[in-house]
Design a protein around this motif. Structure first.
Motif, mmCIF file in Angstrom:
data_model
loop_
_atom_site.group_PDB
_atom_site.id
_atom_site.type_symbol
_atom_site.label_atom_id
_atom_site.label_comp_id
_atom_site.label_asym_id
_atom_site.label_seq_id
_atom_site.Cartn_x
_atom_site.Cartn_y
_atom_site.Cartn_z
ATOM 1 N N PRO A 30 0.804 -1.228 0.000
ATOM 2 C CA PRO A 30 0.000 0.000 0.000
ATOM 3 C C PRO A 30 0.835 1.276 0.000
ATOM 4 O O PRO A 30 0.452 2.275 -0.602
ATOM 5 C CB PRO A 30 -0.839 -0.120 1.275
ATOM 6 C CG PRO A 30 -0.931 -1.594 1.522
ATOM 7 C CD PRO A 30 0.397 -2.155 1.050
ATOM 8 N N GLU A 31 1.995 1.255 0.625
ATOM 9 C CA GLU A 31 2.840 2.451 0.661
ATOM 10 C C GLU A 31 3.421 2.799 -0.715
ATOM 11 O O GLU A 31 3.902 3.908 -0.930
ATOM 12 C CB GLU A 31 3.969 2.295 1.694
ATOM 13 C CG GLU A 31 4.964 1.197 1.396
ATOM 14 C CD GLU A 31 4.578 -0.199 1.881
ATOM 15 O OE1 GLU A 31 5.443 -1.078 1.829
ATOM 16 O OE2 GLU A 31 3.419 -0.421 2.281
ATOM 17 N N ALA A 32 3.358 1.856 -1.666
ATOM 18 C CA ALA A 32 3.841 2.112 -3.026
ATOM 19 C C ALA A 32 2.788 2.816 -3.881
ATOM 20 O O ALA A 32 3.057 3.177 -5.016
ATOM 21 C CB ALA A 32 4.279 0.810 -3.695
ATOM 22 N N GLY A 33 1.588 3.009 -3.326
ATOM 23 C CA GLY A 33 0.542 3.723 -4.047
ATOM 24 C C GLY A 33 -0.390 2.791 -4.795
ATOM 25 O O GLY A 33 -0.233 1.577 -4.784
ATOM 26 N N ASN A 34 -1.386 3.387 -5.426
ATOM 27 C CA ASN A 34 -2.406 2.658 -6.178
ATOM 28 C C ASN A 34 -2.675 3.405 -7.474
ATOM 29 O O ASN A 34 -2.200 4.534 -7.660
ATOM 30 C CB ASN A 34 -3.681 2.534 -5.347
ATOM 31 C CG ASN A 34 -4.310 3.880 -5.072
ATOM 32 O OD1 ASN A 34 -5.009 4.434 -5.905
ATOM 33 N ND2 ASN A 34 -4.048 4.437 -3.897
ATOM 34 N N HIS A 35 -3.428 2.770 -8.356
ATOM 35 C CA HIS A 35 -3.772 3.455 -9.599
ATOM 36 C C HIS A 35 -5.005 2.793 -10.209
ATOM 37 O O HIS A 35 -5.208 1.589 -10.053
ATOM 38 C CB HIS A 35 -2.611 3.401 -10.594
ATOM 39 C CG HIS A 35 -2.827 4.269 -11.789
ATOM 40 N ND1 HIS A 35 -3.001 5.627 -11.698
ATOM 41 C CD2 HIS A 35 -2.938 3.973 -13.101
ATOM 42 C CE1 HIS A 35 -3.185 6.131 -12.915
ATOM 43 N NE2 HIS A 35 -3.162 5.135 -13.778
ATOM 44 N N ASN A 36 -5.817 3.581 -10.893
ATOM 45 C CA ASN A 36 -6.997 3.080 -11.596
ATOM 46 C C ASN A 36 -6.981 3.570 -13.032
ATOM 47 O O ASN A 36 -6.446 4.640 -13.332
ATOM 48 C CB ASN A 36 -8.280 3.561 -10.918
ATOM 49 C CG ASN A 36 -8.482 2.883 -9.593
ATOM 50 O OD1 ASN A 36 -8.882 1.729 -9.545
ATOM 51 N ND2 ASN A 36 -8.184 3.580 -8.516
ATOM 52 N N TRP A 37 -7.572 2.774 -13.912
ATOM 53 C CA TRP A 37 -7.682 3.112 -15.326
ATOM 54 C C TRP A 37 -8.990 2.551 -15.840
ATOM 55 O O TRP A 37 -9.818 2.082 -15.074
ATOM 56 C CB TRP A 37 -6.479 2.611 -16.131
ATOM 57 C CG TRP A 37 -6.172 1.155 -15.957
ATOM 58 C CD1 TRP A 37 -6.653 0.119 -16.713
ATOM 59 C CD2 TRP A 37 -5.311 0.560 -14.975
ATOM 60 N NE1 TRP A 37 -6.152 -1.077 -16.257
ATOM 61 C CE2 TRP A 37 -5.321 -0.830 -15.182
ATOM 62 C CE3 TRP A 37 -4.545 1.067 -13.929
ATOM 63 C CZ2 TRP A 37 -4.591 -1.719 -14.401
ATOM 64 C CZ3 TRP A 37 -3.818 0.171 -13.144
ATOM 65 C CH2 TRP A 37 -3.838 -1.194 -13.392
ATOM 66 N N VAL A 38 -9.208 2.560 -17.145
ATOM 67 C CA VAL A 38 -10.477 2.182 -17.751
ATOM 68 C C VAL A 38 -10.282 0.997 -18.691
ATOM 69 O O VAL A 38 -9.349 0.985 -19.492
ATOM 70 C CB VAL A 38 -11.067 3.377 -18.542
ATOM 71 C CG1 VAL A 38 -12.348 2.993 -19.263
ATOM 72 C CG2 VAL A 38 -11.289 4.562 -17.607
ATOM 73 N N GLU A 39 -11.171 0.014 -18.579
ATOM 74 C CA GLU A 39 -11.235 -1.071 -19.552
ATOM 75 C C GLU A 39 -12.485 -0.872 -20.399
ATOM 76 O O GLU A 39 -13.545 -0.508 -19.877
ATOM 77 C CB GLU A 39 -11.306 -2.440 -18.863
ATOM 78 C CG GLU A 39 -10.014 -2.879 -18.251
ATOM 79 C CD GLU A 39 -10.024 -4.317 -17.770
ATOM 80 O OE1 GLU A 39 -8.932 -4.855 -17.566
ATOM 81 O OE2 GLU A 39 -11.115 -4.906 -17.580
ATOM 82 N N VAL A 40 -12.338 -1.109 -21.703
ATOM 83 C CA VAL A 40 -13.441 -0.947 -22.651
ATOM 84 C C VAL A 40 -13.583 -2.237 -23.448
ATOM 85 O O VAL A 40 -12.589 -2.783 -23.932
ATOM 86 C CB VAL A 40 -13.180 0.245 -23.606
ATOM 87 C CG1 VAL A 40 -14.287 0.383 -24.633
ATOM 88 C CG2 VAL A 40 -13.005 1.533 -22.818
ATOM 89 N N TRP A 41 -14.811 -2.730 -23.569
ATOM 90 C CA TRP A 41 -15.082 -3.921 -24.378
ATOM 91 C C TRP A 41 -15.144 -3.482 -25.831
ATOM 92 O O TRP A 41 -16.022 -2.718 -26.228
ATOM 93 C CB TRP A 41 -16.405 -4.566 -23.963
ATOM 94 C CG TRP A 41 -16.726 -5.782 -24.768
ATOM 95 C CD1 TRP A 41 -17.565 -5.855 -25.845
ATOM 96 C CD2 TRP A 41 -16.215 -7.109 -24.560
ATOM 97 N NE1 TRP A 41 -17.609 -7.144 -26.321
ATOM 98 C CE2 TRP A 41 -16.786 -7.927 -25.549
ATOM 99 C CE3 TRP A 41 -15.325 -7.663 -23.648
ATOM 100 C CZ2 TRP A 41 -16.503 -9.286 -25.641
ATOM 101 C CZ3 TRP A 41 -15.048 -9.021 -23.731
ATOM 102 C CH2 TRP A 41 -15.630 -9.814 -24.717
ATOM 103 N N LEU A 42 -14.187 -3.946 -26.647
ATOM 104 C CA LEU A 42 -14.163 -3.542 -28.052
ATOM 105 C C LEU A 42 -15.019 -4.450 -28.919
ATOM 106 O O LEU A 42 -15.788 -3.983 -29.751
ATOM 107 C CB LEU A 42 -12.719 -3.514 -28.557
ATOM 108 C CG LEU A 42 -11.812 -2.497 -27.870
ATOM 109 C CD1 LEU A 42 -10.436 -2.492 -28.509
ATOM 110 C CD2 LEU A 42 -12.413 -1.098 -27.906
#
Length: 141
Positions: A30-42
């Motif tokens: 957790p101390e290394a951080g987190n990240h979010n992004w988007v998945e799209v069904w093509l």
């Protein structure tokens, strides 16, 4: 995270299947951080592809996973788990058990249905170049 959620909402409003994806902790720390992004069904052939929400993702494409700043061996070399939010448990069918989507800001909340995408990202992003020993960017969404 907020921009990614807004992007998912905008795509869904237009009828494009989209979902939030991300890691609650780089390398399981957790101390290394987190990240979010988007998945799209093509489509049925391409399946789920991913992209950053603006402004982080300028110039990114669905066809090249390696053009995302985080998709490299430095981020997926060990211990990073990735999950995608799901609408309902049943959508993953036989052999693909749903789990919960761990939200970095509320890890005790297990009420958001999710699917574990760790194997996919380890395979796809592990194959991307990247400089050995590259700096791990820490973003707290």
């Amino acid at each position: 995270t907020g921009v990614s959620i807004a992007y998912v909402d905008a795509l869904r409003t237009l009828g494009v299947p989209a979902r939030l994806a991300g890691t609650p902790a780089w390398h399981g720390k957790p101390e290394a951080g987190n990240h979010n992004w988007v998945e799209v069904w093509l489509n049925a052939t391409a399946g789920w592809r991913f992209i950053e929400a603006a402004p982080a993702g300028a110039g990114e494409t669905f066809s090249d996973p390696c053009d995302k700043w985080f998709c490299n061996k430095a981020h997926f070399g060990g211990g990073t788990r990735v999950f995608a939010a799901a609408f309902r448990r049943e959508e993953y069918g036989e052999g693909r058990a749903a789990t919960h989507y761990p939200m970095a800001w509320d890890l005790d909340n297990k009420g958001v249905v999710g699917v574990d995408r760790s194997e996919y990202y380890a395979s796809v992003c592990g194959a991307c170049g990247g400089v050995e020993g590259a700096a791990l960017y820490v973003f707290r969404d």
